[in-house]
Design a protein around this motif. Structure first.
Motif, mmCIF file in Angstrom:
data_model
loop_
_atom_site.group_PDB
_atom_site.id
_atom_site.type_symbol
_atom_site.label_atom_id
_atom_site.label_comp_id
_atom_site.label_asym_id
_atom_site.label_seq_id
_atom_site.Cartn_x
_atom_site.Cartn_y
_atom_site.Cartn_z
ATOM 1 N N VAL A 177 -0.297 13.003 9.764
ATOM 2 C CA VAL A 177 0.368 13.352 8.434
ATOM 3 C C VAL A 177 1.237 12.004 7.916
ATOM 4 O O VAL A 177 1.091 11.643 6.869
ATOM 5 N N PHE A 178 1.617 11.070 8.709
ATOM 6 C CA PHE A 178 2.013 9.816 8.524
ATOM 7 C C PHE A 178 0.828 8.926 8.121
ATOM 8 O O PHE A 178 1.132 8.007 7.276
ATOM 9 N N GLY A 179 -0.142 8.775 8.721
ATOM 10 C CA GLY A 179 -1.281 8.139 8.519
ATOM 11 C C GLY A 179 -1.741 8.614 6.888
ATOM 12 O O GLY A 179 -2.023 7.596 6.092
ATOM 13 N N LEU A 180 -1.978 9.811 6.597
ATOM 14 C CA LEU A 180 -2.065 9.884 5.189
ATOM 15 C C LEU A 180 -1.245 9.569 4.184
ATOM 16 O O LEU A 180 -1.676 8.923 3.161
ATOM 17 N N ILE A 181 0.231 9.642 4.455
ATOM 18 C CA ILE A 181 1.122 9.285 3.525
ATOM 19 C C ILE A 181 1.074 7.578 3.347
ATOM 20 O O ILE A 181 1.123 7.029 2.234
ATOM 21 N N SER A 182 0.987 7.068 4.488
ATOM 22 C CA SER A 182 0.750 5.623 4.593
ATOM 23 C C SER A 182 -0.450 5.038 3.748
ATOM 24 O O SER A 182 -0.370 4.113 2.987
ATOM 25 N N PHE A 183 -1.458 5.529 3.953
ATOM 26 C CA PHE A 183 -2.755 5.266 3.084
ATOM 27 C C PHE A 183 -2.501 5.381 1.528
ATOM 28 O O PHE A 183 -2.829 4.840 1.060
ATOM 29 N N GLU A 184 -1.841 6.671 1.227
ATOM 30 C CA GLU A 184 -1.671 6.627 -0.184
ATOM 31 C C GLU A 184 -0.451 5.816 -0.632
ATOM 32 O O GLU A 184 -0.830 5.183 -1.740
ATOM 33 N N LEU A 185 0.571 5.604 0.046
ATOM 34 C CA LEU A 185 1.590 4.769 -0.218
ATOM 35 C C LEU A 185 1.291 3.427 -0.608
ATOM 36 O O LEU A 185 1.746 2.701 -1.447
ATOM 37 N N PHE A 186 0.358 2.935 0.438
ATOM 38 C CA PHE A 186 0.069 1.634 0.442
ATOM 39 C C PHE A 186 -1.089 1.110 -0.189
ATOM 40 O O PHE A 186 -1.779 0.105 -0.003
ATOM 41 N N GLY A 187 -1.699 2.107 -1.119
ATOM 42 C CA GLY A 187 -2.776 1.802 -1.961
ATOM 43 C C GLY A 187 -4.147 1.980 -1.400
ATOM 44 O O GLY A 187 -5.153 1.570 -2.105
ATOM 45 N N HIS A 188 -4.340 2.554 -0.076
ATOM 46 C CA HIS A 188 -5.582 2.636 0.610
ATOM 47 C C HIS A 188 -6.528 3.672 0.187
ATOM 48 O O HIS A 188 -7.714 3.766 0.505
ATOM 49 N N LEU A 189 -6.038 4.364 -0.630
ATOM 50 C CA LEU A 189 -6.858 5.585 -1.128
ATOM 51 C C LEU A 189 -7.306 5.316 -2.676
ATOM 52 O O LEU A 189 -8.274 6.258 -3.295
ATOM 53 N N LEU A 190 -7.162 4.307 -3.268
ATOM 54 C CA LEU A 190 -7.465 3.898 -4.590
ATOM 55 C C LEU A 190 -8.922 3.784 -4.471
ATOM 56 O O LEU A 190 -9.499 3.031 -3.973
ATOM 57 N N GLY A 191 -9.415 4.497 -5.682
ATOM 58 C CA GLY A 191 -10.780 4.207 -5.912
ATOM 59 C C GLY A 191 -11.967 5.372 -4.882
ATOM 60 O O GLY A 191 -13.003 5.209 -4.845
ATOM 61 N N SER A 192 -11.142 5.963 -3.915
ATOM 62 C CA SER A 192 -11.625 6.982 -3.200
ATOM 63 C C SER A 192 -11.181 8.371 -3.447
ATOM 64 O O SER A 192 -12.112 9.216 -2.835
ATOM 65 N N VAL A 193 -9.921 8.558 -3.800
ATOM 66 C CA VAL A 193 -9.227 9.834 -4.054
ATOM 67 C C VAL A 193 -8.890 10.047 -5.205
ATOM 68 O O VAL A 193 -7.965 9.201 -5.882
ATOM 69 N N ALA A 194 -9.436 11.204 -6.062
ATOM 70 C CA ALA A 194 -8.805 11.345 -7.294
ATOM 71 C C ALA A 194 -7.505 11.885 -7.588
ATOM 72 O O ALA A 194 -6.845 11.449 -8.272
ATOM 73 N N ASP A 195 -7.265 12.767 -6.596
ATOM 74 C CA ASP A 195 -5.894 13.652 -6.797
ATOM 75 C C ASP A 195 -5.262 13.451 -5.337
ATOM 76 O O ASP A 195 -5.690 14.206 -4.479
ATOM 77 N N PRO A 196 -4.332 12.426 -5.039
ATOM 78 C CA PRO A 196 -3.533 12.302 -3.822
ATOM 79 C C PRO A 196 -3.079 13.308 -3.427
ATOM 80 O O PRO A 196 -3.085 13.550 -2.124
ATOM 81 N N ALA A 197 -2.328 14.147 -4.191
ATOM 82 C CA ALA A 197 -1.600 15.425 -3.723
ATOM 83 C C ALA A 197 -2.370 16.395 -3.457
ATOM 84 O O ALA A 197 -2.295 17.121 -2.171
ATOM 85 N N ALA A 198 -3.534 16.731 -4.075
ATOM 86 C CA ALA A 198 -4.388 17.722 -3.655
ATOM 87 C C ALA A 198 -5.152 17.451 -2.312
ATOM 88 O O ALA A 198 -5.503 18.326 -1.324
#
Length: 263
Positions: free
Chosen positions: A226-247
């Protein structure tokens, strides 16, 4: 930070233990905050000043990062003499500790409130609600989240009094596993050897002390994921790979619940 022993022998006792631990951690979570006991006028003035110091310190952490936190700059922002701040905090590290304990208290309270609001729901729903509350807190408090779960502050070593507040979210997740196990659910995880777990876990996380190694591993997996998912989103590591971070977050939390076989 985390546990040990064998299977659950007395589930009612364990459930009560979790409740007592959550209450105890809530009590110790906020350094320098007002207690239920009436405060004297002098104590109220001191509390307000300490709150102002922490507010200025949080603003500084947000603008320049925790590693740049300076008591001198906090004094400048508050218009107080450089010596006056030592009446309230002993050092920069003391102030950092206060911010960290406050942060853990705040995110822990969010997790506990979500769990309490879903106490009559299924373990899966409780697990998802806690995870969603932790993510929401992180998005609302990105700089505080980074202080708690980001890169260590050079030269700073967190003292033991931060450990209790830091476990509040883990205790909330643990209570879901305990109650799921209590209901007869076959909570599962990859098998691990006892040598892979830190023996001090039991003293730090009493809520897990009566669970077997597989359930402890399940708690570790879920908590860290859970914290890994949150950290990836918060620190910008999902940019360009995930369209909807909440979903994406919701779907991955659901997968974690599937992996744990939460009903």
């Amino acid at each position: 930070m985390l546990f040990l022993e064998s299977t659950v022998h007395n589930n009612e006792s364990l459930r009560e233990q979790c409740s007592q631990l959550r209450a105890a951690l809530s009590t110790m979570a906020n350094l320098g905050t007002v207690t239920d006991a009436p405060l004297s006028a002098r104590a109220r003035v001191r509390q307000r000043m300490l709150d102002e110091i922490k507010r200025a310190a949080r603003a500084q952490v947000a603008s320049t990062g925790a590693s740049s936190l300076s008591l001198r700059l906090v004094c400048r922002d508050l218009g107080m003499s450089s010596s006056a701040i030592y009446r309230y905090v002993a050092s920069r590290d003391d102030l950092l500790t206060a911010l960290i304990i406050d942060g853990y208290g705040s995110i822990g309270a969010a997790a506990e409130a979500a769990d309490q609001a879903h106490r009559d729901a299924t373990p899966r729903r409780r697990f998802s609600a806690i995870a969603a509350a932790v993510r929401a807190w992180a998005l609302d408090h990105p700089h505080e989240y980074a202080l708690l779960y980001g890169s260590p502050v050079p030269g700073y070593s967190a003292p033991p009094e931060t450990i209790g507040p830091a476990t509040r979210v883990a205790v909330a997740f643990a209570s879901v596993l305990v109650d799921a196990h209590r209901s007869g659910s076959e909570v599962q995880s990859p098998v691990v050897g006892r040598e892979d777990l830190d023996p001090s876990i039991a003293s730090v996380m009493p809520a897990f002390a009566a669970l077997d190694d597989d359930l402890i591993a399940a708690g570790l997996m879920a908590w860290s994921s859970v914290f890994g998912l949150i950290s990836f989103e918060l620190f910008g590591h999902l940019l360009g790979s995930v369209a909807d971070p909440a979903a994406f977050f919701a779907s991955q939390v659901s997968r974690l619940a599937d992996g744990l076989h939460l009903p």
